[in-house]
Design a protein around this motif. Structure first.
Motif, PDB file in Angstrom:
ATOM      1  N   ILE A 162     -33.798 -41.370 -82.993  1.00 56.69           N
ATOM      2  CA  ILE A 162     -33.977 -40.271 -82.033  1.00 56.69           C
ATOM      3  C   ILE A 162     -35.104 -39.394 -82.573  1.00 56.69           C
ATOM      4  N   ALA A 163     -36.139 -39.223 -81.767  1.00 59.23           N
ATOM      5  CA  ALA A 163     -37.241 -38.328 -82.152  1.00 59.23           C
ATOM      6  C   ALA A 163     -37.029 -37.012 -81.420  1.00 59.23           C
ATOM      7  N   ILE A 164     -36.899 -35.935 -82.189  1.00 56.83           N
ATOM      8  CA  ILE A 164     -36.648 -34.609 -81.597  1.00 56.83           C
ATOM      9  C   ILE A 164     -37.885 -33.752 -81.843  1.00 56.83           C
ATOM     10  N   ASP A 165     -38.601 -33.490 -80.761  1.00 65.08           N
ATOM     11  CA  ASP A 165     -39.868 -32.771 -80.868  1.00 65.08           C
ATOM     12  C   ASP A 165     -39.635 -31.266 -80.705  1.00 65.08           C
ATOM     13  N   GLU A 166     -40.332 -30.499 -81.512  1.00 62.50           N
ATOM     14  CA  GLU A 166     -40.343 -29.036 -81.362  1.00 62.50           C
ATOM     15  C   GLU A 166     -38.995 -28.388 -81.612  1.00 62.50           C
ATOM     16  N   LEU A 167     -38.411 -28.723 -82.744  1.00 65.24           N
ATOM     17  CA  LEU A 167     -37.160 -28.065 -83.115  1.00 65.24           C
ATOM     18  C   LEU A 167     -37.491 -26.680 -83.663  1.00 65.24           C
ATOM     19  N   GLY A 168     -36.613 -25.732 -83.325  1.00 63.78           N
ATOM     20  CA  GLY A 168     -36.751 -24.421 -83.954  1.00 63.78           C
ATOM     21  C   GLY A 168     -37.638 -23.442 -83.222  1.00 63.78           C
ATOM     22  N   TYR A 169     -38.025 -23.772 -81.993  1.00 58.84           N
ATOM     23  CA  TYR A 169     -38.836 -22.826 -81.232  1.00 58.84           C
ATOM     24  C   TYR A 169     -37.957 -21.764 -80.570  1.00 58.84           C
ATOM     25  N   LEU A 170     -36.773 -22.237 -80.101  1.00 56.26           N
ATOM     26  CA  LEU A 170     -35.919 -21.326 -79.335  1.00 56.26           C
ATOM     27  C   LEU A 170     -34.586 -21.138 -80.036  1.00 56.26           C
ATOM     28  N   PRO A 171     -34.063 -19.912 -79.978  1.00 64.82           N
ATOM     29  CA  PRO A 171     -32.776 -19.681 -80.631  1.00 64.82           C
ATOM     30  C   PRO A 171     -31.650 -20.450 -79.940  1.00 64.82           C
ATOM     31  N   MET A 172     -30.647 -20.860 -80.753  1.00 63.87           N
ATOM     32  CA  MET A 172     -29.512 -21.622 -80.193  1.00 63.87           C
ATOM     33  C   MET A 172     -28.263 -20.751 -80.230  1.00 63.87           C
ATOM     34  N   ASP A 173     -27.456 -20.839 -79.185  1.00 66.35           N
ATOM     35  CA  ASP A 173     -26.159 -20.163 -79.243  1.00 66.35           C
ATOM     36  C   ASP A 173     -25.159 -21.087 -79.952  1.00 66.35           C
ATOM     37  N   ASP A 174     -23.881 -20.636 -80.037  1.00 68.13           N
ATOM     38  CA  ASP A 174     -22.857 -21.427 -80.746  1.00 68.13           C
ATOM     39  C   ASP A 174     -22.759 -22.862 -80.225  1.00 68.13           C
ATOM     40  N   THR A 175     -22.762 -22.990 -78.892  1.00 71.01           N
ATOM     41  CA  THR A 175     -22.578 -24.315 -78.293  1.00 71.01           C
ATOM     42  C   THR A 175     -23.752 -25.224 -78.638  1.00 71.01           C
ATOM     43  N   LEU A 193     -33.653 -40.023 -87.672  1.00 72.88           N
ATOM     44  CA  LEU A 193     -34.163 -38.951 -86.822  1.00 72.88           C
ATOM     45  C   LEU A 193     -35.602 -38.655 -87.245  1.00 72.88           C
ATOM     46  N   ILE A 194     -36.454 -38.419 -86.249  1.00 75.94           N
ATOM     47  CA  ILE A 194     -37.774 -37.845 -86.534  1.00 75.94           C
ATOM     48  C   ILE A 194     -37.735 -36.451 -85.927  1.00 75.94           C
ATOM     49  N   VAL A 195     -38.052 -35.459 -86.719  1.00 74.28           N
ATOM     50  CA  VAL A 195     -38.009 -34.090 -86.205  1.00 74.28           C
ATOM     51  C   VAL A 195     -39.373 -33.450 -86.417  1.00 74.28           C
ATOM     52  N   THR A 196     -39.902 -32.825 -85.387  1.00 74.08           N
ATOM     53  CA  THR A 196     -41.135 -32.049 -85.583  1.00 74.08           C
ATOM     54  C   THR A 196     -40.809 -30.568 -85.407  1.00 74.08           C
ATOM     55  N   SER A 197     -41.527 -29.733 -86.146  1.00 67.28           N
ATOM     56  CA  SER A 197     -41.300 -28.296 -86.019  1.00 67.28           C
ATOM     57  C   SER A 197     -42.536 -27.536 -86.443  1.00 67.28           C
ATOM     58  N   ASN A 198     -42.737 -26.371 -85.825  1.00 72.77           N
ATOM     59  CA  ASN A 198     -43.854 -25.519 -86.260  1.00 72.77           C
ATOM     60  C   ASN A 198     -43.384 -24.490 -87.271  1.00 72.77           C
ATOM     61  N   ARG A 199     -42.096 -24.554 -87.632  1.00 74.70           N
ATOM     62  CA  ARG A 199     -41.571 -23.573 -88.588  1.00 74.70           C
ATOM     63  C   ARG A 199     -41.487 -24.169 -89.986  1.00 74.70           C
ATOM     64  N   PRO A 200     -41.850 -23.398 -91.002  1.00 78.39           N
ATOM     65  CA  PRO A 200     -41.608 -23.884 -92.372  1.00 78.39           C
ATOM     66  C   PRO A 200     -40.102 -23.893 -92.655  1.00 78.39           C
ATOM     67  N   PHE A 201     -39.672 -24.696 -93.648  1.00 73.62           N
ATOM     68  CA  PHE A 201     -38.235 -24.840 -93.927  1.00 73.62           C
ATOM     69  C   PHE A 201     -37.514 -23.502 -94.098  1.00 73.62           C
ATOM     70  N   GLU A 202     -38.188 -22.535 -94.744  1.00 77.04           N
ATOM     71  CA  GLU A 202     -37.519 -21.251 -95.014  1.00 77.04           C
ATOM     72  C   GLU A 202     -37.029 -20.620 -93.711  1.00 77.04           C
ATOM     73  N   GLU A 203     -37.695 -20.947 -92.585  1.00 76.71           N
ATOM     74  CA  GLU A 203     -37.331 -20.285 -91.328  1.00 76.71           C
ATOM     75  C   GLU A 203     -36.399 -21.133 -90.464  1.00 76.71           C
ATOM     76  N   TRP A 204     -35.996 -22.295 -90.983  1.00 76.44           N
ATOM     77  CA  TRP A 204     -35.212 -23.187 -90.132  1.00 76.44           C
ATOM     78  C   TRP A 204     -33.823 -22.656 -89.802  1.00 76.44           C
ATOM     79  N   GLY A 205     -33.325 -21.766 -90.652  1.00 75.16           N
ATOM     80  CA  GLY A 205     -31.992 -21.212 -90.386  1.00 75.16           C
ATOM     81  C   GLY A 205     -32.012 -20.309 -89.150  1.00 75.16           C
ATOM     82  N   ALA A 206     -33.167 -19.681 -88.879  1.00 71.52           N
ATOM     83  CA  ALA A 206     -33.246 -18.634 -87.864  1.00 71.52           C
ATOM     84  C   ALA A 206     -32.735 -19.027 -86.465  1.00 71.52           C
ATOM     85  N   PRO A 207     -33.102 -20.188 -85.928  1.00 71.48           N
ATOM     86  CA  PRO A 207     -32.641 -20.481 -84.569  1.00 71.48           C
ATOM     87  C   PRO A 207     -31.137 -20.794 -84.471  1.00 71.48           C
ATOM     88  N   PHE A 208     -30.502 -21.062 -85.617  1.00 72.47           N
ATOM     89  CA  PHE A 208     -29.068 -21.399 -85.577  1.00 72.47           C
ATOM     90  C   PHE A 208     -28.221 -20.142 -85.392  1.00 72.47           C
TER      91      PHE A 208
END
Ligand code: ADP
Ligand code: MG
Length: 244
Positions: A162-175, A193-208
């Motif tokens: 599964i290739a998931i493009d543009e992870l971490g652009y938009l905030p996610m709710d609980d669901t 999984l292939i994941v692309t993101s414009n965020r560095p790892f340090e910021e990956w927690g933010a959308p969760f």
């Protein structure tokens, strides 16, 4: 003749059925043993089925465009190692259930590489889905609305890649966060999984929605992973600066 065509139809030997006239001509003109003739008919049916399945797998992968690694100008993108990216094309990472993460600012070729690998995997017989993170989350929401989220996750769990493009652009709710966690957790050591993101790892927690869900998801995603960090100028701007 009608009996033969009916029989081939019932056996779902479509290609053979389409080629009956041609096979009759071949049988009449070529000096072939019965054995070789039958072998040819069977081999042609298998080849036709494999081609149909290949086309279907590529269509089901829903890759938004046709990009290849041979079109990728590695000289323009020296921040990523060409040899390691070409190695990914062998698809050993899929055999080993490893993940690939492509990070960096827009326009540097992350989606291009993800599409090229997804296409190659589909061509080589893997079951693939290419999706944006947003579409994935929207689809899981839609599945939740009609009570099919478990089936949806199960069918995603049957894919090889599964290739998931543009992870971490938009905030996610609980669901949304939980759905993503379940997908990554199902995939752990079973799929790639292939994941692309414009965020560095340090910021990956933010959308969760919360830090523990973020770390549980990221632990699994990043356990067996190759990470490529792109940097430099947008390819879309290539030549623009020179002409200014
Ligand atoms: P990103 O996903 O990093 O934002 P894209 O993969 O969408 O970037 O690239 C933007 C456009 O530039 C696409 O059309 C892509 O094919 C092209 N591109 C980017 N980098 C390269 C490169 N090094 N060689 C060839 N084409 C490139
Ligand atoms: Mg992109």
């Amino acid at each position: 003749m009608e009996d033969l065509l009916d029989g081939l139809k019932r056996l779902k030997l479509r290609h053979t059925r389409d080629c009956v006239d041609e096979y009759c001509r071949v049988a009449a003109t070529r000096d072939m043993s019965f054995y070789d003739f039958l072998k040819m008919v069977v081999a042609e049916e298998i080849a036709a089925r494999e081609e149909t399945q290949r086309v279907k797998r590529i269509r089901n992968a829903r890759i938004p465009g046709h990009k290849t690694l041979s079109e990728f100008d590695f000289a323009f993108q020296p921040s990523i190692p060409k040899r390691e990216i070409l190695e990914l094309e062998t698809l050993r990472f899929i055999e080993n259930h490893e993940n690939v993460v492509l990070l960096g600012p827009p326009g540097l070729g992350k989606t291009h590489i993800a599409m090229a690998l997804a296409y190659e995997a589909a061509v080589q017989g893997k079951d693939v889905l290419f999706t944006t993170a947003q579409d994935l989350i929207d689809n899981l929401y839609a599945a939740m609305a009609d009570g099919t989220v478990k089936q949806k996750l199960r069918s995603l769990g049957k894919l090889d890649l599964i290739a998931i493009d543009e992870l971490g652009y938009l905030p996610m709710d609980d669901t949304a966060g939980n759905h993503l966690f379940q997908l990554v957790s199902n995939a752990y050591e079973r799929q790639s999984l292939i994941v692309t993101s414009n965020r560095p790892f340090e910021e990956w927690g933010a959308p969760f929605p919360n830090p523990s869900l973020a770390s549980a998801t990221l632990d699994r995603l990043l356990h067996h992973v190759s990470v490529f960090t792109f940097s430099g100028e947008s390819y879309r701007m290539k030549g623009v600066n020179a002409s200014l």
